[in-house]
Structures are given as structure tokens and as C-alpha cells.
Scaffold this motif. Structure first.
Motif, PDB file in Angstrom:
ATOM      1  N   GLY A 560       0.820  -1.215   0.000  1.00  0.00           N
ATOM      2  CA  GLY A 560       0.000   0.000   0.000  1.00  0.00           C
ATOM      3  C   GLY A 560       0.863   1.278   0.000  1.00  0.00           C
ATOM      4  O   GLY A 560       0.597   2.229  -0.721  1.00  0.00           O
ATOM      5  N   MET A 561       1.880   1.241   0.845  1.00  0.00           N
ATOM      6  CA  MET A 561       2.758   2.431   0.899  1.00  0.00           C
ATOM      7  C   MET A 561       3.527   2.618  -0.409  1.00  0.00           C
ATOM      8  O   MET A 561       3.798   3.748  -0.836  1.00  0.00           O
ATOM      9  CB  MET A 561       3.735   2.271   2.064  1.00  0.00           C
ATOM     10  N   GLY A 562       3.859   1.529  -1.087  1.00  0.00           N
ATOM     11  CA  GLY A 562       4.527   1.667  -2.384  1.00  0.00           C
ATOM     12  C   GLY A 562       3.657   2.378  -3.397  1.00  0.00           C
ATOM     13  O   GLY A 562       4.140   3.247  -4.150  1.00  0.00           O
ATOM     14  N   GLN A 563       2.351   1.990  -3.379  1.00  0.00           N
ATOM     15  CA  GLN A 563       1.446   2.654  -4.313  1.00  0.00           C
ATOM     16  C   GLN A 563       1.248   4.123  -3.923  1.00  0.00           C
ATOM     17  O   GLN A 563       1.177   5.005  -4.789  1.00  0.00           O
ATOM     18  CB  GLN A 563       0.100   1.937  -4.330  1.00  0.00           C
ATOM     19  N   ILE A 564       1.172   4.385  -2.631  1.00  0.00           N
ATOM     20  CA  ILE A 564       0.998   5.770  -2.180  1.00  0.00           C
ATOM     21  C   ILE A 564       2.244   6.606  -2.510  1.00  0.00           C
ATOM     22  O   ILE A 564       2.134   7.762  -2.961  1.00  0.00           O
ATOM     23  CB  ILE A 564       0.704   5.798  -0.678  1.00  0.00           C
ATOM     24  N   ASP A 565       3.454   6.042  -2.339  1.00  0.00           N
ATOM     25  CA  ASP A 565       4.697   6.777  -2.699  1.00  0.00           C
ATOM     26  C   ASP A 565       4.732   7.093  -4.182  1.00  0.00           C
ATOM     27  O   ASP A 565       5.154   8.179  -4.603  1.00  0.00           O
ATOM     28  CB  ASP A 565       5.919   5.933  -2.316  1.00  0.00           C
ATOM     29  N   TYR A 566       4.247   6.144  -4.973  1.00  0.00           N
ATOM     30  CA  TYR A 566       4.224   6.403  -6.419  1.00  0.00           C
ATOM     31  C   TYR A 566       3.304   7.566  -6.742  1.00  0.00           C
ATOM     32  O   TYR A 566       3.647   8.450  -7.547  1.00  0.00           O
ATOM     33  CB  TYR A 566       3.787   5.129  -7.140  1.00  0.00           C
ATOM     34  N   MET A 567       2.138   7.573  -6.122  1.00  0.00           N
ATOM     35  CA  MET A 567       1.180   8.653  -6.364  1.00  0.00           C
ATOM     36  C   MET A 567       1.731   9.983  -5.842  1.00  0.00           C
ATOM     37  O   MET A 567       1.556  11.041  -6.467  1.00  0.00           O
ATOM     38  CB  MET A 567      -0.151   8.325  -5.678  1.00  0.00           C
ATOM     39  N   SER A 568       2.450   9.964  -4.705  1.00  0.00           N
ATOM     40  CA  SER A 568       3.038  11.201  -4.154  1.00  0.00           C
ATOM     41  C   SER A 568       4.118  11.764  -5.092  1.00  0.00           C
ATOM     42  O   SER A 568       4.206  12.971  -5.302  1.00  0.00           O
ATOM     43  CB  SER A 568       3.620  10.906  -2.776  1.00  0.00           C
ATOM     44  N   LYS A 569       4.946  10.847  -5.649  1.00  0.00           N
ATOM     45  CA  LYS A 569       5.981  11.295  -6.581  1.00  0.00           C
ATOM     46  C   LYS A 569       5.363  11.945  -7.811  1.00  0.00           C
ATOM     47  O   LYS A 569       5.875  12.939  -8.352  1.00  0.00           O
ATOM     48  CB  LYS A 569       6.844  10.108  -6.996  1.00  0.00           C
ATOM     49  N   THR A 570       4.226  11.387  -8.249  1.00  0.00           N
ATOM     50  CA  THR A 570       3.524  11.973  -9.393  1.00  0.00           C
ATOM     51  C   THR A 570       3.086  13.402  -9.082  1.00  0.00           C
ATOM     52  O   THR A 570       3.200  14.323  -9.894  1.00  0.00           O
ATOM     53  CB  THR A 570       2.320  11.119  -9.774  1.00  0.00           C
ATOM     54  N   ILE A 571       2.585  13.596  -7.854  1.00  0.00           N
ATOM     55  CA  ILE A 571       2.173  14.946  -7.448  1.00  0.00           C
ATOM     56  C   ILE A 571       3.394  15.877  -7.417  1.00  0.00           C
ATOM     57  O   ILE A 571       3.332  17.049  -7.859  1.00  0.00           O
ATOM     58  CB  ILE A 571       1.473  14.911  -6.079  1.00  0.00           C
ATOM     59  N   ASP A 572       4.559  15.403  -6.927  1.00  0.00           N
ATOM     60  CA  ASP A 572       5.785  16.240  -6.872  1.00  0.00           C
ATOM     61  C   ASP A 572       6.247  16.644  -8.274  1.00  0.00           C
ATOM     62  O   ASP A 572       6.633  17.787  -8.509  1.00  0.00           O
ATOM     63  CB  ASP A 572       6.893  15.478  -6.143  1.00  0.00           C
ATOM     64  N   ASP A 573       6.202  15.665  -9.182  1.00  0.00           N
ATOM     65  CA  ASP A 573       6.593  15.985 -10.567  1.00  0.00           C
ATOM     66  C   ASP A 573       5.674  17.037 -11.162  1.00  0.00           C
ATOM     67  O   ASP A 573       6.112  17.964 -11.853  1.00  0.00           O
ATOM     68  CB  ASP A 573       6.568  14.718 -11.432  1.00  0.00           C
ATOM     69  N   PHE A 574       4.371  16.906 -10.903  1.00  0.00           N
ATOM     70  CA  PHE A 574       3.404  17.877 -11.407  1.00  0.00           C
ATOM     71  C   PHE A 574       3.687  19.259 -10.813  1.00  0.00           C
ATOM     72  O   PHE A 574       3.660  20.265 -11.513  1.00  0.00           O
ATOM     73  CB  PHE A 574       1.991  17.398 -11.037  1.00  0.00           C
ATOM     74  N   ARG A 575       3.965  19.277  -9.513  1.00  0.00           N
ATOM     75  CA  ARG A 575       4.234  20.557  -8.844  1.00  0.00           C
ATOM     76  C   ARG A 575       5.537  21.192  -9.380  1.00  0.00           C
ATOM     77  O   ARG A 575       5.575  22.382  -9.660  1.00  0.00           O
ATOM     78  CB  ARG A 575       4.333  20.334  -7.343  1.00  0.00           C
ATOM     79  N   ASP A 576       6.601  20.413  -9.541  1.00  0.00           N
ATOM     80  CA  ASP A 576       7.871  20.940 -10.047  1.00  0.00           C
ATOM     81  C   ASP A 576       7.743  21.443 -11.487  1.00  0.00           C
ATOM     82  O   ASP A 576       8.359  22.441 -11.888  1.00  0.00           O
ATOM     83  CB  ASP A 576       8.954  19.858  -9.988  1.00  0.00           C
TER      84      ASP A 576
END
Length: 753
Positions: A560-576
Motif C-alpha cells: 500500500g505504501m509503495g502505491q501511495i509513494d508512487y502517487m506522491s511522486k507523481t504529485i511532486d513531478d506535477f508541482r515541479d
């Protein structure tokens, strides 16, 4: 009254007496009173008629003999002039005449008078100066030539003894170029009583005379001395001239720059210069003369006349030359000498003709030129000449303008600066431009520019002026200046407006890209959300079957945390990606390309598009990006300078256009290539979408131009991409069709790390 009538005779050196009709003496001059002591009035009436006679006088026992000439004046008085002839009458003759009867006396008197008159006339007509003195020092006779010799004498006081010979010797002593004239004269008289003595006497003014001395005798009796002075100045000069002439002829013989021809007493002279000028030998020239070659007689007229002429002479090869000819006739020892000189003046004549042509051209240009032209004197500032355009411009005729000074028609704001410029023009000889105002024909004041330059080097004071009427130009420049100021304001407003529009377009483009990004995020989140949903469902099933233990819980949490980390990284890329970048930086474009591809990859997978990424290193190696791990080769960093987020925005826009282009193609392929050398970096995006129609490919970077109208294209993506690459990255963005698709190439400068 009678005394005043005859007082003029006091200025005559010979004795003069005036007798009345009765024989009474009415007047005697000063010379008569001093030299004649007693006269027998009887002798005048008995033995002498009114025309001629002889009178004897005694002075301290010395008998003197005078020749008397007389005439009757207008009131009947006899005017008698006494001329002493004592040296020409021997003492014996005097005694015989005095003792003879009247007839014999008259005959003897006539003979003596005739002899004296002949001798006196002969002496007066001699060219040489004659000076006769008696043995006692009395003056016997001087002729006109002698009087001319002493005519330059300046008297310090009026002479009172001009009837004495010593008076004239003193005059000569003052004229000759020695201080011992009197001493030498006395030595000559004492040492040469029986012979003739001749020497040369040089005067202070340069005249030279031969002086001849001879003792005079009447019978065997010495009566006086004769001095003869003959002018030999010219002869001496000719002797010197002959020597100089011979030397000069030798020098002229070899002179090749001037042709010389001379005729003198049958002798002809021709130099080498004449042979060369006329292309003839010496013998031909001397035999035929110059007329044979030049066609006319060159001899001058009388001595002293000069003939001067410039002629055109054709040489043997037909080449024309110009000869300056001077023919002169001079007298040498009484004989005429014709001297003719010829000088090649071709260069001067041609220069003169060129000067005349240029002067004519200048005058024609000056008079008929439409430009206003003046000539003025820099020392007086007076106008000396003006052309027709100037007459019309100022409304004055030429006479009026020539009376004007430049200051009368010109207004200069800085007179000191103007004076300095004029002085500099005169000193340096270079022209200058001076701005001024001038009064014109209609009375108005107009702006002008004076183009002033020296007229010529030989006329340093004259300046040539072209008056350029710039009044309208100055007015137009002011209007243009005002217009430019207004235009600048308008441009600034338009620039602000354009920047605002570009910002809006940029924002619109970012929003469009943001929509693309949100779509990409949605695609990326579907899988992890599905995985989380599966884990939650599986947790329910595991609880129902009592399968939950520590190991199971640890596995669910980890997944579960792996999937959540992936989704968080996607948000960081979008923000950057959409984070504002206000400062230029140096960044590694490989890293930013990887970030863009990680965002873009889910759409590629969902659309079944083959994505190939490659990097060509400067060492010649090439590697292909693994689409699962999205990593480049790690051999080197490729650095560029600019705004990193804008670079990613451009690359994402190009990838999005390629994705839309290949969706309808059979082969769905996108290639991303990174090439670099020492100076440049090339980012290439190729697709297999069929390419862009040739008739519109040149318009793809225009704002609001799109080929995706049905798909909702805005036409601002490529426009903004090109603007970002060129303005903010300092590079270029190009498009071209390739086999089966198209290629976009970004070219930017590489920064050394």
C-alpha cells in the motif's frame, strides 16, 4: 627800369656791355666789370661795326684780346658780348694790329675773327668734351660736350668765378673717383709741355673717359692748355661684354633645355637645345635659318624691340609641341645682334588650356547651378561674387550683393565658434559646415547650412560657399521628432499590450498543458488506486478466513505504501513542472528530459505508442533509454542555460503534438534523440504521424494556427514553444517532414561544466 631790363646778363660768364645810340655805356654785367678794365669807346665806333670786332684791354700791363659780337635791341641800344681770344692771337699780331692803319687793322681783325669762329665752331661740334684754359689760368672755352660731362655737379654754393679755369678743375676733382685730381693735373702740366699726354679717368658714377692734355701755341709762344675728355664707358663695357659673351656662348652651347639661335656680324650660333627641339642638325639650321622650319620670320625690328610668341610645332612623327619664342635685337659695338630663344612650353600650354577649361567649367557650374553659391573675402567678409541662384534667393542684383558683407545677410548663434571655424578653414585648407540663419528675398529668416571651403591655394583670402536651404528639412525633422516621441509612446503601449497577450497565451498554454498533465496523472493514478482497492478487498477476505497475521499485515502495508509513494511522486513531478522559474540557471537537460518522459509515459502506454529514447555521446557511443526505468547513460552531463521549467514545457508540448499525430497511424512510434558536440546541443522529436502538409508547414509556428481544429487545438502551443526557445534559451526550433512523419529539432548552446 633800364637796369632791371638788362640785369639778366649778370648770370652770363662772358662780359656784356650795353651802349646807347650815342656810344654811352648804359649797362655792364659783373663779368665785364671784373675782366675789362679800360676800353676805348672810340675803337668801338671807328674800327668795329655792330656785328663783330676786336677789343684790347690792359690789366696790370697784361693785354687781353676779346672778340665782340653785337646786336641792336628793340629800343635801339647795342648789346655787346665779349669773348676772350687772347690765346689765339700772338703778342706780335696784337702789336701789329694796334699799330696798323684802319684798313689793315680791319682786314687783320676779320682774318682773326674768321679763324676764331671756325675754331670755336669746330670745338663746339666735337663729341669729346673740350676745356681750353689760358696760361694764366683764365677760361678760354668749354664746349657743349664738356658741359654735359659736368652737368651732374651739385653746387654747395653759387659759383662766382666760373670764368676761371680753376673753377672747372675743381668741379672735375669732385666728380672723379680719386682724391688727387688737382695734384695729377699740375704734374701733367709741368711734365708734358712739349708732348701730348693721355690717360684714363674714372668717375664716381661709373663713367670712364680718356683724358688728353696738349700745350697750345700761337706761333712759338705758349698761350694755354687744351684738355679733351672722351667717353669710353660703352667701349669698356663692350670689352667686358665680349669676354662674358664668349663664356656665355660656351655655356649655352651645351644647354639642352633652351634652344638658342644668334646672328651677329654675319656670324650664326646654334646650340644643342635648338637642334633637339627642331629635330635638325646644326649645319641645316645655320644654312636655312629658322624661317625654313617655323614658317615665318622671327627677327625683331629695331634694336631694343622684343618679339614674343607661342606657336604650335609638329615634330617629325606628327606629335605637336608648343614653343615659346623670344626674339630680341641688341646693339653690340654699334652692330645689331639678333638673339632668338626657343623653349618647350608644351606642359605649361596644356596646363593653361586645362586651367582655362576648368575655369570655364567652374564658371558655368557656378553661374548655372541651382544651388545658391557665393564667394567672399575672409579678411573683409565682403561678398565678391554670387551666382544667379543666389541673386534669386536673396532678391538682390549682383551689384547690391557685392556691396554686402556676410554678416549683413547671416545670423549666427555662436559668432566666436563661427570665427574659429573660418580661421581653421583658411589655415588648414579644409572645408567645414556651419549652421546659420539668413535673410532671404521675401524678408523671412530661413535655416541654412553654409558649406565653406577655400577657393584655391593661391587665393588664401577667398572662400567658396554653398548655401543649403535646410529650413523645410529642419521643420520636418522637428515634426518627425515629435512624431517619434508619440510613436515611442504608442510602441511602448503596444509592447506592454503584446507582453500581456503573450503572458495570457503563455498562461493559456500552461493551462492546456496542465490539462494534459492532469490527464497523465489520472492515467498514472488508475493503476495504484486499483492496487489499493484490491488490497482493501483482500484484507476483508483475509479477515473472514482468519488469514491476518503479522506477516500478512506487513505485506499489505508495504504494498500500500509503495502505491501511495508512487502517487506522491507523481504529485511532486506535477508541482515541479508548473513551479514558476524567475531566474536563468544552468541545468542538465538529460535530467529534465527524464522528468518530462516520466510524466508523458502513461499516456504513451495507454495509447499503445512505441517510445524510443536515445543519447549520442561525444565519444561516439550511443545508448537507448529504458522506458521502464527512464534512465540515460551516465557518461557525461549535458548542460544548457535558460529556464528549466520552460524547457520542459516546450518538450512536453512537442511530445503531445507527436502523440496526437500518431494516434490515427498504423505504426505508432515516437523517437526522442539527444545529440551534443562541444558547442551545441540538439534535442530531436520524431514521429510517424504522416507529416505536415507542405503548403502549411511554414505556418505551424504562427499564433493561433492549428491543424487540430476538430480536436480542440488552440494554435498557441508551437508559437509559444518557438518563442521560449529563441527568446529564453537563445536557440532555434525548426520543423521538417521526414519519411512517414515529421521532425522537430531544438538547437541550443552547450555550457561547459
Amino acid at each position: 627800369m633800364l637796369l632791371n631790363r638788362y640785369i639778366v646778363f649778370n648770370f652770363i660768364s662772358s662780359p656784356v656791355a650795353v651802349f646807347g645810340p650815342n656810344g654811352d655805356i648804359l649797362f655792364t654785367n659783373d663779368a665785364y666789370k671784373k675782366r675789362i678794365k679800360s676800353i676805348e669807346n672810340k675803337g668801338l665806333s671807328e674800327g668795329v661795326d655792330c656785328n663783330e670786332g676786336i677789343v684790347f684791354t690792359t690789366d696790370k700791363g697784361l693785354v687781353r684780346c676779346y672778340l665782340v659780337s653785337s646786336d641792336i635791341d628793340d629800343i635801339g641800344n647795342a648789346v655787346c658780348i665779349f669773348k676772350e681770344i687772347t690765346p689765339f692771337v700772338s703778342r706780335k699780331s696784337m702789336t701789329e694790329i694796334i699799330a696798323s692803319d684802319s684798313d689793315s687793322k680791319n682786314y687783320a681783325l676779320r682774318k682773326i675773327v674768321e679763324k676764331n669762329l671756325r675754331m670755336s665752331s669746330l670745338i663746339d661740334n666735337l663729341e669729346s668734351g673740350i676745356f681750353v684754359e689760358g696760361s694764366s689760368g683764365s677760361l678760354i672755352q668749354v664746349n657743349n660736350s664738356f658741359l654735359k660731362i659736368i652737368s651732374n655737379t651739385i653746387f654747395t654754393e653759387l659759383p662766382t668765378n666760373e670764368y676761371d679755369a680753376d673753377f672747372y678743375h675743381k668741379l672735375l676733382a669732385g666728380l672723379v673717383d680719386t682724391d688727387d685730381y688737382i695734384k695729377v693735373k699740375d704734374e701733367i702740366i709741368s711734365g708734358h709741355k712739349s708732348d701730348t699726354y693721355v690717360d684714363e679717368v674714372r668717375f664716381k658714377d661709373g663713367r670712364i673717359y680718356t683724358r688728353t692734355f696738349k700745350q697750345l701755341y700761337v706761333g712759338d709762344e705758349p698761350k694755354g692748355y687744351l684738355w679733351k675728355f672722351k667717353d669710353i664707358t660703352i667701349r669698356k663695357e663692350l670689352e667686358s661684354f665680349s669676354i662674358e659673351l664668349e663664356a656665355n656662348l660656351q655655356a649655352l652651347e651645351s644647354n639642352e633645355s633652351v634652344g638658342i639661335y644668334m646672328e651677329y656680324r654675319g656670324y650664326k650660333f646654334v646650340n644643342k637645345g635648338l637642334e633637339q627641339l627642331l629635330e635638325a642638325d646644326r649645319d641645316s639650321l645655320m644654312c636655312r635659318g629658322l624661317k625654313e622650319y617655323l614658317g615665318f620670320d622671327l627677327h625683331a625690328g629695331a634694336c631694343g624691340e622684343v618679339f614674343n610668341k607661342t606657336i604650335e610645332f609638329k615634330q617629325k612623327d606628327g606629335t605637336p609641341i608648343y614653343l615659346d619664342i623670344v626674339s630680341d635685337c641688341v646693339s653690340i659695338e654699334g652692330s645689331p645682334a639678333h638673339v632668338i630663344t626657343l623653349k618647350d612650353c608644351t606642359e605649361n600650354v596644356l596646363l593653361h588650356k586645362d586651367l582655362e577649361r576648368n575655369e570655364s567649367r567652374f564658371r558655368n557650374i557656378f553661374e548655372k547651378n541651382l544651388a545658391v553659391m557665393l564667394i567672399f573675402d575672409s579678411t573683409t567678409m565682403k561678398i565678391t561674387n554670387a551666382n544667379q541662384s543666389a541673386i534669386k534667393f536673396y532678391g538682390k542684383n549682383i551689384d547690391e550683393l557685392q556691396g554686402y558683407g556676410m554678416c549683413d545677410i547671416t545670423i549666427v548663434e555662436n559668432m566666436s565658434e563661427c570665427a574659429d571655424k573660418l580661421s581653421d578653414i583658411v589655415l588648414t585648407g579644409t572645408g567645414k559646415r556651419i549652421s546659420a540663419h539668413q535673410k532671404v528675398a521675401d524678408g523671412s529668416i530661413r535655416n541654412v547650412e553654409l558649406l565653406i571651403s577655400p577657393l584655391s591655394k593661391n587665393e588664401d583670402n577667398l572662400l567658396f560657399v554653398i548655401v543649403d536651404d535646410v529650413h523645410d528639412r529642419v521643420r520636418y525633422e522637428k515634426e518627425l521628432e515629435n512624431l517619434n516621441e508619440n510613436l515611442i509612446q504608442l510602441v511602448e503601449k503596444e509592447a506592454v499590450k503584446r507582453r500581456r497577450q503573450e503572458e495570457l497565451l503563455m498562461e493559456k498554454s500552461r493551462l492546456a498543458e496542465m490539462g494534459e498533465m492532469i490527464g497523465n496523472i489520472a492515467h498514472q493514478w488508475r493503476q495504484p488506486l486499483s492496487s489499493l482497492a484490491f488490497l482493501i478487498q483482500d484484507l476483508t477476505d483475509a479477515s473472514a478466513h482468519n488469514e491476518i497475521n503479522d506477516e500478512y499485515i506487513q505485506d499489505v502495508v508495504s504494498k500500500g505504501m509503495g502505491q501511495i509513494d508512487y502517487m506522491s511522486k507523481t504529485i511532486d513531478d506535477f508541482r515541479d513542472f508548473f513551479k514558476p522559474c524567475k531566474k536563468e540557471t544552468v541545468f542538465d537537460d538529460k535530467k529534465d528530459i527524464g522528468q518530462v518522459l516520466s510524466i508523458f509515459l502513461p499516456q504513451v502506454k495507454n495509447s499503445d505508442i512505441d517510445l524510443h529514447v536515445s543519447c549520442s555521446c561525444e565519444n561516439g557511443s550511443s545508448s537507448e533509454m529504458n522506458t521502464d526505468t527512464l534512465t540515460f547513460c551516465e557518461d557525461h552531463a549535458i548542460l544548457i542555460k535558460g529556464y528549466a521549467n520552460q524547457f520542459k514545457q516546450v518538450l512536453l508540448n512537442l511530445l503531445a503534438n507527436s502523440r496526437h499525430a500518431v494516434l490515427k497511424s498504423v505504426e505508432k512510434r515516437i523517437d526522442v534523440k539527444l545529440n551534443a558536440n562541444d558547442k551545441k546541443v540538439f534535442i530531436i522529436v520524431e514521429d510517424s504521424g504522416g507529416g505536415i502538409p507542405e503548403h502549411v508547414i511554414s505556418n505551424v509556428f504562427d499564433p493561433y494556427f492549428t491543424t487540430k481544429t476538430e480536436e480542440g487545438g488552440t494554435g498557441i502551443g508551437l508559437y509559444m514553444s518557438k518563442a521560449i526557445v529563441e527568446d529564453n534559451l537563445g536557440g532555434t526550433l525548426k520543423v521538417e517532414n521526414i519519411d512517414g512523419g515529421c521532425r522537430f529539432t531544438i538547437e541550443v548552446d552547450r555550457v561547459k561544466g
